[in-house]
Design an enzyme around this catalytic site. Structure first.
Site, PDB file in Angstrom:
ATOM      1  N   GLY A 103      -6.675   1.529   0.283  1.00  0.00           N
ATOM      2  CA  GLY A 103      -5.675   2.358  -0.546  1.00  0.00           C
ATOM      3  C   GLY A 103      -4.365   1.590  -0.551  1.00  0.00           C
ATOM      4  N   GLY A 105      -3.893  -1.606   0.221  1.00  0.00           N
ATOM      5  CA  GLY A 105      -4.640  -3.477   0.620  1.00  0.00           C
ATOM      6  C   GLY A 105      -4.613  -4.216   1.756  1.00  0.00           C
ATOM      7  N   SER A 107      -6.955  -5.182   3.452  1.00  0.00           N
ATOM      8  CA  SER A 107      -8.031  -6.530   3.687  1.00  0.00           C
ATOM      9  C   SER A 107      -7.591  -7.586   3.106  1.00  0.00           C
ATOM     10  CB  SER A 107      -8.980  -5.757   2.805  1.00  0.00           C
ATOM     11  OG  SER A 107      -9.037  -5.309   1.540  1.00  0.00           O
ATOM     12  N   ALA A 108      -6.982  -6.977   1.833  1.00  0.00           N
ATOM     13  CA  ALA A 108      -5.851  -8.079   0.781  1.00  0.00           C
ATOM     14  C   ALA A 108      -4.960  -8.766   1.559  1.00  0.00           C
ATOM     15  CB  ALA A 108      -5.498  -7.910  -0.480  1.00  0.00           C
ATOM     16  N   ALA A 109      -4.381  -8.397   2.084  1.00  0.00           N
ATOM     17  CA  ALA A 109      -3.022  -8.632   3.227  1.00  0.00           C
ATOM     18  C   ALA A 109      -3.613  -9.358   4.611  1.00  0.00           C
ATOM     19  CB  ALA A 109      -2.332  -7.245   3.814  1.00  0.00           C
ATOM     20  N   ASP A 150      -5.276  -7.082  -5.412  1.00  0.00           N
ATOM     21  CA  ASP A 150      -4.531  -6.836  -4.630  1.00  0.00           C
ATOM     22  C   ASP A 150      -4.155  -7.505  -3.625  1.00  0.00           C
ATOM     23  OD1 ASP A 150      -5.781  -3.711  -5.158  1.00  0.00           O
ATOM     24  OD2 ASP A 150      -6.571  -4.049  -3.308  1.00  0.00           O
TER      25      ASP A 150
HETATM   26  C1  MEV Z   1      -8.547  -1.048  -5.118  1.00  0.00           C
HETATM   27  O1  MEV Z   1      -7.673  -1.639  -4.330  1.00  0.00           O
HETATM   28  C2  MEV Z   1      -8.754  -1.514  -6.844  1.00  0.00           C
HETATM   29  C3  MEV Z   1      -9.448  -1.032  -7.727  1.00  0.00           C
HETATM   30  O2  MEV Z   1      -9.153  -1.307  -8.980  1.00  0.00           O
HETATM   31  C4  MEV Z   1     -11.055  -2.287  -7.040  1.00  0.00           C
HETATM   32  C5  MEV Z   1     -10.700  -3.372  -7.625  1.00  0.00           C
HETATM   33  O3  MEV Z   1      -9.336  -4.012  -8.677  1.00  0.00           O
HETATM   34  O4  MEV Z   1     -10.871  -4.081  -7.320  1.00  0.00           O
HETATM   35  C6  MEV Z   1     -10.475   0.579  -7.474  1.00  0.00           C
END
Ligand code: MEV
Length: 314
Positions: A103, A105, A107-109, A150
């Site tokens: 929740g 981010g 993985s994106a970070a 993200d």
């Molecule tokens: C995840 O951080 C956000 C979601 O909306 C998935 C996405 O946007 O790819 C649940």
């Protein structure tokens, strides 16, 4: 490949989705803010044979183990997107103050941080848009078909109006001043891919009901943008509460998230909602001012949950 240095670093920020996670997957506008906490990737030359990844990020127990296979897939995708041979002798180390949990981010970070560090190491001269595209490829290792919200927050920072489309739209939104928030961690590692798949399944099963909810989410995004731009913090909080109800309607919240949201509201938060993929992971409470932030953070901690005191719009 030419190396510029024996060592290079790159950063990727954590994020907090303020409005419309999940709905964003279906091209509905969302609002996301980077937070100050970040992941730092360091790339060093070694002679050990191949690309090695050492993960020293602080994390929710079980997070790294659960994500290990996704992380390997993600790294391969990043290397492919950057045309880097996996036989290159490289050591990539992940660290930084971003506490990894679902929740926020994480993985994106990490994808952004790795892309930036490799860019610098090989002197590729990539711009932010190119880094964002590579981070998006890396995100696919974790989420399958991510919306891209993200990695946009991780790469560009600040607060962003994000709309997924043939070509994604990013517009920076500015706040009069940064606002304190509290992010409460359920401590449960969530599976975003499964949560997104669940919404898809229910949306196909109950098209009319979901269409109504999705229309509400679309209207809410525009109202939230107006409220943020007018610095109407009370309204922003009220709309966060409504967004949480919409997310409950599509069944991505859960008991712990609802309980932490209630705890934050009872302690005086201007608004509170789950944030990110849901079904575990984090919630966020809007708590302008240090005093309110502390009060809400304490209320959550008193229930035995870990919190992050940070700001949006930094
Ligand atoms: C995840 O951080 C956000 C979601 O909306 C998935 C996405 O946007 O790819 C649940």
């Amino acid at each position: 490949m030419n190396r510029c240095d024996n060592m290079a670093e790159g950063k990727g920020y954590g994020k907090c989705i303020l409005f419309n996670e999940h709905f964003v997957v279906y091209n509905i506008p969302s609002i996301v803010s980077a937070i100050g906490d970040y992941t730092l990737a360091t790339v060093e030359a070694t002679d050990s044979g191949g690309v090695q990844l050492i993960d020293e990020r602080p994390a929710t127990p079980g997070y790294k183990e659960e994500k290990l296979e996704h992380q390997k897939d993600s790294l391969q995708r990043i290397l492919d997107a950057m045309d880097i041979d996996q036989e290159e002798d490289l050591k990539i180390t992940l660290e930084g103050d971003l506490y990894c949990a679902s929740g926020i981010g994480a993985s994106a970070a990490s994808c952004t941080a790795i892309a930036r560090a490799l860019d610098q190491f090989f002197d590729m001269g990539l711009n932010d848009d190119q880094i964002n595209d590579i981070a998006y490829e890396g995100e696919k290792g974790y989420h399958g078909e991510p919306s891209g919200v993200d990695n946009a927050a991780s790469t560009y920072g600040g607060m962003i109006w994000f709309v997924r489309g043939e070509k994604n739209t990013f517009e920076p939104l500015s706040l009069k001043e940064p606002i304190e928030i509290v992010m409460g961690n359920t401590g449960r590692v969530a599976n975003t891919k499964a949560a997104v798949a669940g919404v898809k399944e229910r949306k196909e099963k109950y098209p009319e009901r979901y269409e109504e909810i999705f229309q509400d989410a679309r209207r809410l995004a525009h109202d939230a943008r107006d409220a943020l731009e007018a610095n109407d913090i009370e309204k922003v909080g009220e709309l966060m509460n409504t967004d949480h109800s919409l997310l409950q309607d599509i069944e991505v919240s859960d008991e712990d998230l609802d309980m932490l949201v209630e705890t934050a509201r009872s302690a005086g938060a201007v608004g509170a909602k789950m944030t990110g993929g849901g079904l575990g992971g984090y919630m966020v409470a809007l708590t302008p001012g240090k005093e309110l932030q502390e009060k809400v953070a304490k209320a959550i901690e008193d229930k035995g949950f870990r919190v992050l005191r940070t700001k949006i719009g930094v």
